[in-house]
Design a protein around this motif. Structure first.
Motif, PDB file in Angstrom:
ATOM      1  N   PHE A 286     -13.599   6.488  -2.791  1.00 29.26           N
ATOM      2  CA  PHE A 286     -12.429   6.398  -1.907  1.00 29.26           C
ATOM      3  C   PHE A 286     -12.631   7.147  -0.590  1.00 29.26           C
ATOM      4  CE2 PHE A 286     -10.738   9.951  -4.718  1.00 29.26           C
ATOM      5  CZ  PHE A 286     -10.625  10.937  -3.745  1.00 29.26           C
ATOM      6  N   ALA A 287     -13.555   8.109  -0.578  1.00 25.35           N
ATOM      7  CA  ALA A 287     -13.798   8.847   0.655  1.00 25.35           C
ATOM      8  C   ALA A 287     -14.651   8.062   1.643  1.00 25.35           C
ATOM      9  CB  ALA A 287     -14.471  10.177   0.347  1.00 25.35           C
ATOM     10  N   ALA A 288     -15.665   7.404   1.138  1.00 27.51           N
ATOM     11  CA  ALA A 288     -16.685   6.843   2.024  1.00 27.51           C
ATOM     12  C   ALA A 288     -16.623   5.328   2.190  1.00 27.51           C
ATOM     13  CB  ALA A 288     -18.075   7.234   1.514  1.00 27.51           C
ATOM     14  N   THR A 289     -15.670   4.671   1.553  1.00 24.40           N
ATOM     15  CA  THR A 289     -15.576   3.219   1.689  1.00 24.40           C
ATOM     16  C   THR A 289     -14.708   2.865   2.896  1.00 24.40           C
ATOM     17  OG1 THR A 289     -15.802   2.918  -0.708  1.00 24.40           O
ATOM     18  CG2 THR A 289     -14.948   1.060   0.563  1.00 24.40           C
ATOM     19  N   ASP A 290     -15.274   2.048   3.754  1.00 25.04           N
ATOM     20  CA  ASP A 290     -14.596   1.603   4.969  1.00 25.04           C
ATOM     21  C   ASP A 290     -13.891   0.278   4.672  1.00 25.04           C
ATOM     22  OD1 ASP A 290     -13.827   0.726   7.467  1.00 25.04           O
ATOM     23  OD2 ASP A 290     -15.777   1.032   8.421  1.00 25.04           O
TER      24      ASP A 290
ATOM     25  N   GLU B  97     -16.829  17.554   4.710  1.00 30.92           N
ATOM     26  CA  GLU B  97     -16.741  18.824   3.996  1.00 30.92           C
ATOM     27  C   GLU B  97     -15.530  18.871   3.061  1.00 30.92           C
ATOM     28  OE1 GLU B  97     -17.234  18.472   7.232  1.00 30.92           O
ATOM     29  OE2 GLU B  97     -19.329  19.135   7.380  1.00 30.92           O
ATOM     30  N   ASN B  98     -14.458  18.203   3.439  1.00 30.00           N
ATOM     31  CA  ASN B  98     -13.258  18.184   2.589  1.00 30.00           C
ATOM     32  C   ASN B  98     -13.556  17.562   1.225  1.00 30.00           C
ATOM     33  OD1 ASN B  98     -12.150  19.060   4.966  1.00 30.00           O
ATOM     34  ND2 ASN B  98     -10.477  17.579   5.003  1.00 30.00           N
ATOM     35  N   PHE B  99     -14.315  16.487   1.234  1.00 30.35           N
ATOM     36  CA  PHE B  99     -14.628  15.791  -0.013  1.00 30.35           C
ATOM     37  C   PHE B  99     -15.729  16.514  -0.781  1.00 30.35           C
ATOM     38  CE2 PHE B  99     -13.191  12.668   3.169  1.00 30.35           C
ATOM     39  CZ  PHE B  99     -11.974  12.335   2.574  1.00 30.35           C
ATOM     40  N   ASP B 100     -16.650  17.152  -0.053  1.00 29.64           N
ATOM     41  CA  ASP B 100     -17.677  17.963  -0.711  1.00 29.64           C
ATOM     42  C   ASP B 100     -17.039  19.101  -1.500  1.00 29.64           C
ATOM     43  OD1 ASP B 100     -19.681  16.399   0.361  1.00 29.64           O
ATOM     44  OD2 ASP B 100     -20.085  17.750   2.039  1.00 29.64           O
ATOM     45  N   LYS B 101     -15.983  19.688  -0.953  1.00 29.24           N
ATOM     46  CA  LYS B 101     -15.286  20.774  -1.653  1.00 29.24           C
ATOM     47  C   LYS B 101     -14.595  20.264  -2.909  1.00 29.24           C
ATOM     48  CE  LYS B 101     -14.484  23.706   2.409  1.00 29.24           C
ATOM     49  NZ  LYS B 101     -13.454  24.264   3.334  1.00 29.24           N
ATOM     50  N   MET B 102     -14.081  19.038  -2.852  1.00 32.04           N
ATOM     51  CA  MET B 102     -13.479  18.445  -4.051  1.00 32.04           C
ATOM     52  C   MET B 102     -14.517  18.292  -5.153  1.00 32.04           C
ATOM     53  SD  MET B 102     -11.012  15.517  -2.370  1.00 32.04           S
ATOM     54  CE  MET B 102     -10.363  14.968  -3.962  1.00 32.04           C
ATOM     55  N   ILE B 103     -15.676  17.755  -4.794  1.00 26.61           N
ATOM     56  CA  ILE B 103     -16.745  17.585  -5.782  1.00 26.61           C
ATOM     57  C   ILE B 103     -17.176  18.942  -6.344  1.00 26.61           C
ATOM     58  CG2 ILE B 103     -19.127  16.837  -6.111  1.00 26.61           C
ATOM     59  CD1 ILE B 103     -17.184  14.533  -5.828  1.00 26.61           C
ATOM     60  N   GLU B 104     -17.305  19.923  -5.472  1.00 26.60           N
ATOM     61  CA  GLU B 104     -17.690  21.270  -5.916  1.00 26.60           C
ATOM     62  C   GLU B 104     -16.672  21.826  -6.908  1.00 26.60           C
ATOM     63  OE1 GLU B 104     -18.396  25.745  -3.994  1.00 26.60           O
ATOM     64  OE2 GLU B 104     -18.181  23.982  -2.689  1.00 26.60           O
ATOM     65  N   GLY B 105     -15.386  21.637  -6.611  1.00 26.15           N
ATOM     66  CA  GLY B 105     -14.341  22.127  -7.510  1.00 26.15           C
ATOM     67  C   GLY B 105     -14.362  21.425  -8.849  1.00 26.15           C
ATOM     68  N   ILE B 106     -14.591  20.119  -8.849  1.00 26.81           N
ATOM     69  CA  ILE B 106     -14.654  19.349 -10.093  1.00 26.81           C
ATOM     70  C   ILE B 106     -15.816  19.819 -10.952  1.00 26.81           C
ATOM     71  CG2 ILE B 106     -15.103  17.036 -11.030  1.00 26.81           C
ATOM     72  CD1 ILE B 106     -13.604  15.974  -8.492  1.00 26.81           C
TER      73      ILE B 106
ATOM     74  N   PHE C 114       0.861  -1.181   0.000  1.00 23.06           N
ATOM     75  CA  PHE C 114       0.000   0.000   0.000  1.00 23.06           C
ATOM     76  C   PHE C 114       0.897   1.232   0.000  1.00 23.06           C
ATOM     77  CE2 PHE C 114      -2.400  -3.410   1.927  1.00 23.06           C
ATOM     78  CZ  PHE C 114      -3.697  -3.245   1.453  1.00 23.06           C
ATOM     79  N   VAL C 115       0.836   2.017  -1.059  1.00 19.66           N
ATOM     80  CA  VAL C 115       1.698   3.186  -1.211  1.00 19.66           C
ATOM     81  C   VAL C 115       0.839   4.443  -1.163  1.00 19.66           C
ATOM     82  CG1 VAL C 115       3.390   4.346  -2.685  1.00 19.66           C
ATOM     83  CG2 VAL C 115       3.298   1.832  -2.634  1.00 19.66           C
ATOM     84  N   ALA C 116       1.029   5.262  -0.116  1.00 21.90           N
ATOM     85  CA  ALA C 116       0.238   6.486   0.058  1.00 21.90           C
ATOM     86  C   ALA C 116      -1.248   6.198  -0.123  1.00 21.90           C
ATOM     87  CB  ALA C 116       0.706   7.567  -0.916  1.00 21.90           C
ATOM     88  N   ALA C 117      -1.704   5.095   0.446  1.00 22.55           N
ATOM     89  CA  ALA C 117      -3.037   4.570   0.157  1.00 22.55           C
ATOM     90  C   ALA C 117      -4.129   5.223   0.996  1.00 22.55           C
ATOM     91  CB  ALA C 117      -3.050   3.061   0.376  1.00 22.55           C
ATOM     92  N   VAL C 118      -5.366   5.111   0.494  1.00 20.08           N
ATOM     93  CA  VAL C 118      -6.531   5.691   1.168  1.00 20.08           C
ATOM     94  C   VAL C 118      -7.033   4.809   2.304  1.00 20.08           C
ATOM     95  CG1 VAL C 118      -7.267   6.948  -0.885  1.00 20.08           C
ATOM     96  CG2 VAL C 118      -8.141   4.628  -0.466  1.00 20.08           C
ATOM     97  N   THR C 119      -6.522   3.628   2.424  1.00 22.44           N
ATOM     98  CA  THR C 119      -6.898   2.728   3.519  1.00 22.44           C
ATOM     99  C   THR C 119      -6.320   3.221   4.835  1.00 22.44           C
ATOM    100  OG1 THR C 119      -4.950   1.434   2.884  1.00 22.44           O
ATOM    101  CG2 THR C 119      -7.089   0.672   2.060  1.00 22.44           C
ATOM    102  N   PRO C 120      -6.945   2.929   5.993  1.00 22.67           N
ATOM    103  CA  PRO C 120      -8.086   2.033   6.193  1.00 22.67           C
ATOM    104  C   PRO C 120      -9.462   2.670   5.982  1.00 22.67           C
ATOM    105  CG  PRO C 120      -7.213   2.721   8.304  1.00 22.67           C
ATOM    106  CD  PRO C 120      -6.284   3.287   7.272  1.00 22.67           C
ATOM    107  N   TYR C 121      -9.611   3.977   6.223  1.00 21.39           N
ATOM    108  CA  TYR C 121     -10.924   4.618   6.095  1.00 21.39           C
ATOM    109  C   TYR C 121     -10.700   6.113   6.214  1.00 21.39           C
ATOM    110  CZ  TYR C 121     -16.005   5.262   7.010  1.00 21.39           C
ATOM    111  OH  TYR C 121     -17.333   5.618   6.960  1.00 21.39           O
ATOM    112  N   LEU C 122     -11.036   6.838   5.139  1.00 20.35           N
ATOM    113  CA  LEU C 122     -10.723   8.267   5.112  1.00 20.35           C
ATOM    114  C   LEU C 122     -11.754   9.145   5.807  1.00 20.35           C
ATOM    115  CD1 LEU C 122      -9.292   9.059   1.548  1.00 20.35           C
ATOM    116  CD2 LEU C 122      -8.056   8.678   3.699  1.00 20.35           C
ATOM    117  N   LEU C 123     -13.023   8.751   5.752  1.00 23.41           N
ATOM    118  CA  LEU C 123     -14.083   9.647   6.197  1.00 23.41           C
ATOM    119  C   LEU C 123     -14.207   9.673   7.724  1.00 23.41           C
ATOM    120  CD1 LEU C 123     -16.442  11.454   5.178  1.00 23.41           C
ATOM    121  CD2 LEU C 123     -17.893   9.408   5.321  1.00 23.41           C
ATOM    122  N   LYS C 124     -14.331  10.873   8.272  1.00 25.84           N
ATOM    123  CA  LYS C 124     -14.536  11.020   9.706  1.00 25.84           C
ATOM    124  C   LYS C 124     -15.973  10.668  10.066  1.00 25.84           C
ATOM    125  CE  LYS C 124     -13.976  14.352  13.489  1.00 25.84           C
ATOM    126  NZ  LYS C 124     -13.551  15.727  13.845  1.00 25.84           N
ATOM    127  N   THR C 125     -16.127   9.722  10.990  1.00 26.91           N
ATOM    128  CA  THR C 125     -17.434   9.308  11.485  1.00 26.91           C
ATOM    129  C   THR C 125     -17.327   9.122  12.992  1.00 26.91           C
ATOM    130  OG1 THR C 125     -16.948   6.960  11.156  1.00 26.91           O
ATOM    131  CG2 THR C 125     -18.004   8.118   9.324  1.00 26.91           C
TER     132      THR C 125
END
Length: 293
Positions: free
Chosen positions: A205-209, A144-153, A123-134
């Motif tokens: 990648f944001a919401a997958t646990d 909000e961090n990921f919402d801003k990414m979607i907004e920018g895209i 695993f290189v700079a990987a998104v695992t184990p779980y990115l989203l704060k819950t």
């Protein structure tokens, strides 16, 4: 160009995954990050096959020259696509390497498909184990961090990619670890992704646990992360991996940004070669901290 068929889309069309297959020997399969394509592994594809390895890199659906599907941007489907690659090429004793979003494919494949054909995972700079704060993942990043990414895209995908690329490589007012030409190259890889896949994969990648997926891994495991990674911070990802994969070896690259496959390419190549069990003259000469596993 070479393609592997990974099933059909909702309209009955073949889903084609663009790939490259270099060298001979023990297979190493490289899975790229978001929102690039397999070509991001340029420095690994140029070096790893020199050391007795067969190196395969492919582009996930929706990106690069692979099929631009509307659906299928979830990790179950992406893990099934990875299985199609391994099965079609009949690979055995594979070292599976996932960068950033690609780490999720590694984790989900190992649980969903029982780690078939795979003997080692990295695993290189990987998104695992779980990115989203819950509530049960307080160390994650706020939604909000990921919402801003979607907004920018959605607002201006090309401007978003230009800004994202600078953070990706740690470029700042006083820091220039890569050239403008490298930034332009990365931008060109990311621009040809479909807007749909670019957006939908953020949700993936944001919401997958992946915490339960990781607990299914029983093979030797390597985790590499940069201490200065602002895209996927080490404290959210790499530093937590041994909680779920106790046998994992964690190596932190001091001062390295997210795009360490370029900025730390020689060290990364050496560490991957050593982990895969191949002879690495570079690693021996450099006295790499991971010279043996």
């Amino acid at each position: 160009m070479s393609y592997i068929t990974a099933g059909k889309d909702a309209n009955g069309h073949d889903v084609k995954l663009h790939y490259t297959d270099q060298g001979q020997g023990k297979p190493i399969v490289l899975i790229h990050g978001w929102p690039a394509s397999y070509e991001m592994w340029e420095y690994q594809l140029a070096e790893l096959p020199k050391h007795g390895n067969r190196v395969i890199a492919y582009t996930r659906r929706g990106f690069g020259q692979s099929s631009k599907t509307w659906e299928g941007h979830d990790y179950n489907t992406l893990a099934d696509d990875l299985k199609a690659v391994l099965d079609e090429l009949d690979l055995q004793d594979v070292t599976l390497v996932g960068f950033s979003m690609g780490g999720g494919e590694v984790a989900r494949y190992m649980s969903r498909h029982g780690g078939a054909r795979v003997s080692r995972v990295a695993f290189v700079a990987a998104v695992t184990p779980y990115l989203l704060k819950t509530d049960d993942n307080p160390d994650g990043a706020p939604k909000e961090n990921f919402d801003k990414m979607i907004e920018g895209i959605r607002k201006d995908r090309f401007d978003f990619l230009a800004t994202f690329g600078k953070q990706f490589y740690g470029v700042g007012a006083m820091s220039h670890p890569v050239s403008q030409a490298t930034l332009d190259w990365m931008q060109s890889l990311c621009q040809i992704a479909s807007p749909r896949a670019t957006e939908q994969d953020v949700y993936a990648f944001a919401a997958t646990d992946f915490r339960q997926d990781l607990q299914s891994i029983k093979v030797p495991t390597l985790v590499i992360h940069g201490s200065a990674d602002e895209t996927v911070p080490a404290k959210v990802s790499g530093e937590r991996m041994t909680q779920f994969v106790p046998q994992a070896q964690y190596i932190e690259y001091d001062g390295a940004p997210h795009g360490l496959f370029v900025t730390e390419k020689d060290r990364l190549n050496s560490d991957l070669l050593a982990f895969a069990g191949a002879h690495s003259t570079t690693a021996a000469a450099a006295g790499s901290s991971s010279a043996a596993y």
